[in-house]
Design a protein around this motif. Sequence first.
Motif, PDB file in Angstrom:
ATOM      1  N   LEU A 226       0.831  -1.206   0.000  1.00 33.22           N
ATOM      2  CA  LEU A 226       0.000   0.000   0.000  1.00 33.22           C
ATOM      3  C   LEU A 226       0.867   1.258   0.000  1.00 33.22           C
ATOM      4  O   LEU A 226       0.600   2.209  -0.744  1.00 33.22           O
ATOM      5  N   ILE A 227       1.900   1.261   0.839  1.00 36.31           N
ATOM      6  CA  ILE A 227       2.776   2.443   0.914  1.00 36.31           C
ATOM      7  C   ILE A 227       3.502   2.666  -0.403  1.00 36.31           C
ATOM      8  O   ILE A 227       3.775   3.806  -0.797  1.00 36.31           O
ATOM      9  N   ALA A 228       3.779   1.585  -1.132  1.00 39.14           N
ATOM     10  CA  ALA A 228       4.470   1.706  -2.419  1.00 39.14           C
ATOM     11  C   ALA A 228       3.644   2.479  -3.447  1.00 39.14           C
ATOM     12  O   ALA A 228       4.173   2.927  -4.469  1.00 39.14           O
ATOM     13  N   ASP A 233       9.096  10.886  -1.648  1.00 34.13           N
ATOM     14  CA  ASP A 233       8.867  11.619  -0.413  1.00 34.13           C
ATOM     15  C   ASP A 233       7.538  12.365  -0.476  1.00 34.13           C
ATOM     16  O   ASP A 233       6.993  12.611  -1.554  1.00 34.13           O
ATOM     17  N   VAL A 234       7.052  12.742   0.691  1.00 36.66           N
ATOM     18  CA  VAL A 234       5.838  13.545   0.780  1.00 36.66           C
ATOM     19  C   VAL A 234       6.205  14.897   1.377  1.00 36.66           C
ATOM     20  O   VAL A 234       6.721  14.971   2.497  1.00 36.66           O
ATOM     21  N   ILE A 235       5.985  15.955   0.605  1.00 38.92           N
ATOM     22  CA  ILE A 235       6.241  17.325   1.062  1.00 38.92           C
ATOM     23  C   ILE A 235       4.906  17.937   1.461  1.00 38.92           C
ATOM     24  O   ILE A 235       3.934  17.881   0.712  1.00 38.92           O
ATOM     25  N   PRO A 295       6.744   8.228   2.929  1.00 40.07           N
ATOM     26  CA  PRO A 295       5.311   7.945   2.957  1.00 40.07           C
ATOM     27  C   PRO A 295       4.934   6.919   4.016  1.00 40.07           C
ATOM     28  O   PRO A 295       5.703   6.010   4.335  1.00 40.07           O
ATOM     29  N   THR A 296       3.734   7.091   4.561  1.00 38.97           N
ATOM     30  CA  THR A 296       3.163   6.174   5.545  1.00 38.97           C
ATOM     31  C   THR A 296       1.762   5.784   5.076  1.00 38.97           C
ATOM     32  O   THR A 296       1.266   6.282   4.056  1.00 38.97           O
ATOM     33  N   LEU A 297       1.104   4.925   5.840  1.00 41.45           N
ATOM     34  CA  LEU A 297      -0.273   4.559   5.506  1.00 41.45           C
ATOM     35  C   LEU A 297      -1.211   5.752   5.631  1.00 41.45           C
ATOM     36  O   LEU A 297      -2.268   5.777   4.992  1.00 41.45           O
ATOM     37  N   PHE A 301      -3.898   6.835   2.741  1.00 38.17           N
ATOM     38  CA  PHE A 301      -5.311   7.165   2.930  1.00 38.17           C
ATOM     39  C   PHE A 301      -5.651   8.497   2.261  1.00 38.17           C
ATOM     40  O   PHE A 301      -6.686   8.619   1.597  1.00 38.17           O
ATOM     41  N   VAL A 302      -4.784   9.479   2.415  1.00 35.23           N
ATOM     42  CA  VAL A 302      -5.023  10.780   1.773  1.00 35.23           C
ATOM     43  C   VAL A 302      -5.055  10.629   0.261  1.00 35.23           C
ATOM     44  O   VAL A 302      -5.922  11.193  -0.418  1.00 35.23           O
ATOM     45  N   LYS A 303      -4.131   9.853  -0.284  1.00 34.40           N
ATOM     46  CA  LYS A 303      -4.078   9.680  -1.733  1.00 34.40           C
ATOM     47  C   LYS A 303      -5.332   8.988  -2.253  1.00 34.40           C
ATOM     48  O   LYS A 303      -5.858   9.335  -3.326  1.00 34.40           O
ATOM     49  N   LEU A 304      -5.843   8.007  -1.506  1.00 35.03           N
ATOM     50  CA  LEU A 304      -6.998   7.242  -1.962  1.00 35.03           C
ATOM     51  C   LEU A 304      -8.315   7.983  -1.783  1.00 35.03           C
ATOM     52  O   LEU A 304      -9.260   7.776  -2.554  1.00 35.03           O
TER      53      LEU A 304
END
Length: 315
Positions: A226-228, A233-235, A295-297, A301-304
Amino acid sequence: MASARDALLSVSGLSLRYGDVQVLRGLELELQQGEIFGLLGPNGCGKSTTLKVLTGLATPDAGELRLWGQRVAPGGRALRQQMGVVFQAPSLDPRLSVRENLQLTAALWRLPKAVATPRISEALAFAQLAERAHSPVKDLSGGMKRRLELARALLHEPKLLLLDEPTSGLDEPSFRRTWERITRLREETQLSVLLTTHRAEEAALCDRVAVIDGGRIVAQDTPEALIAQVAGDVISLEVADPQPIADEIARAFELPVRVADGRVLIERERGHELIPRLVEALPAGSIRSLSMHRPTLADVFVKLTGRSLGHDQEP
């Protein structure tokens, strides 16, 4: 991993409506023996309702449950006999002692005294409460009560353990100790665990995770897989007016940009190289704060969904 037909518990097409509100929307999941499976989502997304259906506290409008491939009724005897449950709300009797709470549970399960006595001793040791066996539960700390709830749920040696937000309200040491107990149980007894959580760091400890949003599962896989889905990175930028800034960054750098909970989020490999360019390109003083992380789970969640795990949903 075992095949689908050998799953300890399988849930298919689970739906539930309360009045005009559709709480569950065709949930599908399978839990294998010895697996720790997490339901990750914000408050109000349907996680706890799923456990209520499994335990018979809520009746679904549609759906099917199977235990070892055999169809069972939600909350039916065949399922409850194999199940230990720790709900989020406390369920211990505060006036009884630690030992008396365990003795009451043993009586409710009709465990013979010859079986109950050693198991209660084992439960006290497991919860590290042997020295507090005669203390009223009301005098215990929150972490002690949570350990006792877990020990009590295991007293009848279930094959399946349901945990509703098991570490809610616990400090970091208690969080770690709780998870040490859960993983040790899985390793020693092949116990299967189905838990709900809104904590990304907790879901990351599971073997597999189902991301729930608005009563439906939007993604299901190992935490690593999922994290993949989040590249690099997430800014994260905190700005006064997020959407115009996000639009400007998307145009200037041709990057996918999202706005969630008032912050501008950017995924980028080697994000540290982009940060100075962002600061130079945006109007002076427009950035209140800027951070970068792997990135984390929570980012998944934000991306999905376009929302954060801290964004409560209407039940």
